[in-house]
Design an enzyme around this catalytic site. Structure first.
Site, mmCIF file in Angstrom:
data_model
loop_
_atom_site.group_PDB
_atom_site.id
_atom_site.type_symbol
_atom_site.label_atom_id
_atom_site.label_comp_id
_atom_site.label_asym_id
_atom_site.label_seq_id
_atom_site.Cartn_x
_atom_site.Cartn_y
_atom_site.Cartn_z
ATOM 1 N NE ARG A 68 -0.920 0.088 4.833
ATOM 2 C CZ ARG A 68 -1.059 0.277 6.138
ATOM 3 N NH1 ARG A 68 -2.414 0.805 6.248
ATOM 4 N NH2 ARG A 68 -1.198 0.342 6.907
ATOM 5 C CG HIS A 70 -7.925 -1.754 4.479
ATOM 6 N ND1 HIS A 70 -8.856 -1.665 5.407
ATOM 7 C CD2 HIS A 70 -6.740 -2.573 6.043
ATOM 8 C CE1 HIS A 70 -8.657 -1.392 6.530
ATOM 9 N NE2 HIS A 70 -7.670 -1.472 7.259
ATOM 10 C CD GLU A 83 -9.776 -4.377 6.625
ATOM 11 O OE1 GLU A 83 -9.113 -4.642 7.430
ATOM 12 O OE2 GLU A 83 -10.798 -3.840 7.641
#
Ligand code: BG6
Length: 298
Positions: free
Chosen positions: A85, A160, A265
């Site tokens: 990320r 997520h 998630e």
């Protein structure tokens, strides 16, 4: 044009409706917005950093190679949720015109060096391939993780996903009763007894080994607003930070924005997946517009 790419993001536009589109930031290959006929399906903090200075707060950040913090050897130096990320992915181009489909890649060359070097001392050769497909009523994100190394290594994966809701007070998530749950706030494992999950305070739970046959539905005032389907993603994290946790996150704005979101998630986080040299692993999340309530017993 169904696909528009600039230096820092890629936009897919539905040929059926110009207001059905998805925007993907190269930083984190993070989906930051997905609209169906102009209606936003994801929550994004108004203080989210989109300049690569920190992971995006909202949308669909990608979690790899570790979920949360781990003390396991090879993972204990990594920051929460790993480095996918906070690495800038490569846009690999379009693979289909209709439904518009694009791919992004990440390997050791593109990975954020500082963070990647904390996973087994930056010694694991890997390839991530993310495929994003936009249909008029659904968004599919598919990940392929490949071991390009001469030794095995381990990882977790998680999408997520911050789903938008009108009011968390009116929101339920179904089809989880009977499932084994690890409550991260209580640090306890128990069997979920509630017929549906509701929200009235901070909630941070990992539902483990939930059959992928089970559809997860986000229901508001009796109406399904999101369907979450999973392929090869047995675990489901359900998270809402509520008042205090949101107050403590600098990039979470507005502070009462937790009323407008719920994180569902899908991932594989209850244990690590081991990939042998040359092996690969694939999984998908499909988020679909609401339809009828479907109740599935365990
Ligand atoms: C969730 C975790 O997946 O992510 C929570 O279950 C965590 O424990 C949340 O607080 C947000 O994490 P971060 O690193 O984006 O602040």
């Amino acid at each position: 044009m169904p696909i528009e790419a600039t230096d820092d993001k890629v936009e897919l536009i539905s040929p059926e409706n110009p207001n059905t589109k998805v925007s993907v930031l190269l930083y984190g290959a993070t989906v930051t917005s997905w609209t169906i006929e102009g209606v936003e399906q994801l929550w994004l903090s108004s203080a989210a950093k989109l300049d690569g200075s920190r992971p995006v707060r909202g949308g669909i950040p990608l979690v790899f190679p570790v979920f949360g913090k781990s003390n396991a050897p090879g993972f204990d130096q990594l920051p929460q949720h790993g480095f996918a990320r906070n690495s800038t992915w490569e846009f690999l181009g379009r693979t289909k015109e209709n439904p518009p489909t694009v791919q992004f890649g990440l390997g050791p060359e593109q990975a954020n060096k500082e963070v990647y070097s904390k996973w087994d001392n930056g010694d694991n050769d890997f390839t991530l391939l993310l495929t994003i497909e936009l249909k008029p009523d659904a968004l599919t994100t598919t990940i392929e993780v490949a071991n390009s190394d001469s030794k095995p290594w381990k990882f977790n994966w998680l999408f997520h996903t911050y789903l938008a809701v009108n009011d968390i007070d009116d929101t339920l998530v179904n089809n989880l009763p009977g499932e084994t749950c690890y409550d991260q706030l209580l640090a306890e494992t128990y069997e979920e007894k509630a017929p549906a999950i509701d929200f009235n305070g901070e909630l941070d739970r990992i539902y483990q080994n939930v059959s992928c046959e089970k559809l997860l539905q986000v229901i508001e005032l009796g109406k399904v607003v999101h369907n979450v389907e999973r392929r090869n993603l047995p675990d489901v994290v359900v998270w809402n930070p509520w008042t205090n946790k949101a107050a403590g996150m600098a990039d979470f704005e507005p502070k009462d924005g937790f009323h407008k979101m719920v994180c569902i998630e899908p991932g594989h986080v209850h244990d690590f997946i081991t990939l042998e040299p040359g092996e690969s692993w694939t999984a998908s999340q499909i988020i679909r517009m609401g339809d009828a309530i479907k109740l599935q017993a365990i």
